[in-house]
Design an enzyme around this catalytic site. Sequence first.
Site, short mmCIF file in Angstrom:
data_model
loop_
_atom_site.label_atom_id
_atom_site.label_comp_id
_atom_site.label_asym_id
_atom_site.label_seq_id
_atom_site.Cartn_x
_atom_site.Cartn_y
_atom_site.Cartn_z
N ASN A 219 0.80 34.62 117.19
CA ASN A 219 1.47 35.89 117.48
C ASN A 219 1.60 36.05 118.99
OD1 ASN A 219 1.68 36.80 114.74
ND2 ASN A 219 -0.51 37.21 114.79
N LEU B 27 -18.60 35.07 115.02
CA LEU B 27 -18.24 36.44 114.66
C LEU B 27 -16.86 36.82 115.18
CD1 LEU B 27 -21.55 38.37 115.37
CD2 LEU B 27 -20.91 37.00 113.39
N ARG B 28 -16.13 37.56 114.36
CA ARG B 28 -14.89 38.18 114.78
C ARG B 28 -15.15 39.67 114.91
NH1 ARG B 28 -11.44 37.01 109.76
NH2 ARG B 28 -13.51 37.44 108.87
N GLU B 29 -14.89 40.22 116.08
CA GLU B 29 -15.10 41.66 116.23
C GLU B 29 -14.22 42.41 115.23
OE1 GLU B 29 -15.56 43.47 120.00
OE2 GLU B 29 -16.09 41.59 120.99
N GLY C 72 2.42 37.75 122.55
CA GLY C 72 2.21 39.11 123.04
C GLY C 72 1.57 39.11 124.41
N LYS D 156 -18.90 25.97 119.04
CA LYS D 156 -18.36 27.29 119.34
C LYS D 156 -17.32 27.23 120.46
CE LYS D 156 -17.76 31.72 119.43
NZ LYS D 156 -18.78 32.68 119.81
N CYS E 37 -15.40 36.70 124.65
CA CYS E 37 -15.62 35.31 124.25
C CYS E 37 -14.58 34.35 124.80
CB CYS E 37 -15.69 35.21 122.73
SG CYS E 37 -17.16 35.95 122.01
N LYS F 116 -8.70 44.28 121.16
CA LYS F 116 -8.18 44.04 119.81
C LYS F 116 -8.47 45.27 118.97
CE LYS F 116 -10.41 41.74 116.73
NZ LYS F 116 -11.06 40.69 115.92
N ASN G 250 -13.27 28.04 120.18
CA ASN G 250 -12.62 29.05 121.01
C ASN G 250 -11.55 28.44 121.90
OD1 ASN G 250 -13.97 31.19 119.92
ND2 ASN G 250 -15.37 31.49 121.61
#
EC number: 1.1.1.22
Length: 440
Positions: free
Chosen positions: A259, A148-150, A261, A212, A268, A331, A216
Amino acid sequence: MKISVIGCGYLGAVHAASMAQLGHDVIGVDVDKAKIEALAQGKAPFFEPGLPELLIEGVESGSLRFSTDIADARDAVIHFIAVGTPQQKSGTGADLTYVNGAVDALLPHLKAGDLVVGKSTVPVGTAERLAAIIEPTGAQLAWNPEFLREGFAVKDTIAPDRLVYGVRQTSESSGNPDESSAVALLNEVYAQAIANETPLVVTDFATAELVKVAANAFLATKISFINAMAEIAEVAGADVTELADAIGYDARIGRKFLNAGVGFGGGCLPKDIRAFTARAEELGRGESVAFLKEVDAINLRRRDRVVELVVDALGGSAYRKKVAVLGLAFKPDSDDIRDSPALDVAVRLHGLGAHVVATDPEAIANSRIRHPQLTFGSTADALEGADIVVVLTEWKEYRALKPVEQASVVQGQIVVDGRNCLDVAAWRSAGWRYIGLGRR
């Protein structure tokens, strides 16, 4: 299918609501009474786009129920374990207290033919241990990691980009895994995704557990790589964003997750790479993932760098200077502040004596509970009379700020873009001193 979901936190609540949306009869179980009462009323206990609508629809139709009593799950045929695996308080490994507790509580209610499905992210070897406990009841175990991506969790559950089943490798399954009863049951659960030709990998327990954490670890490495390049770009006079564009055209590399930053956070990536490293060391192969310690160090170093840039821009001291912090969640499209770089930077600046006024579209309530010493307000409150503006979460509304309009509101026209998400030319042409990470 009659399904139970044990654990109704972020993963479990989304999974339960999505399973009901797919047409299954679902009961969610959690020991947190307040959380269960909210869910039973169709109220999401956290911010996730699309989830409130699914909860209301499922509860009102009767296909989705919630309980604090795990005995209410006894009629289910498939039981998803979706509890948290936080970092250990005394180390970097994963704390399996909740996973072990969920399985122990479920055991008396299992019957022959049931399928227990692990979705929690666990150290490799956990499934094999749990299978030895579950299989004597006549039930089976499978491991079905979540991806899952929040902010996109509902879509990622209903229409995943891939499915992974870790099942017991026996004489029955080794010849043709698709014929095993565990695979057949999971295929029925995910019938819609299967019909849509979602890629499916049927494998063993260990491989499914590794999928998983390996994914990650790779993403964390990619993010820290470009942040390391940002460090070089700053001293070499290069621009890391243009560098990322250039190397991102290489199909072998790709532009996503390049990206630079303030770094990654959330529930996670940080804890998973640490737990992965700890487990590898337990298995005697710590050297294989030793680089993840440097990935973690680079990531944490970015927070230091943002603080340095703010202090330097303020003339060497943040004491009694008003700092507008835009963004607190780790995020956008989330209220999750777990290991949030944005919140961490806000707290550090406050500790340096700055008058920090922080804002976020969704994460203020959670941040106030965690750090009541900070001052919170609206975007207008934060910007009014600010000596410096620091963008730390790339919410759409912050990217869309009009630099000309904000110039008349602030005290100092200085912006530190901690996510390299602003239009540099627009801000500079409006008279702002723009400071990015790894930017020319």
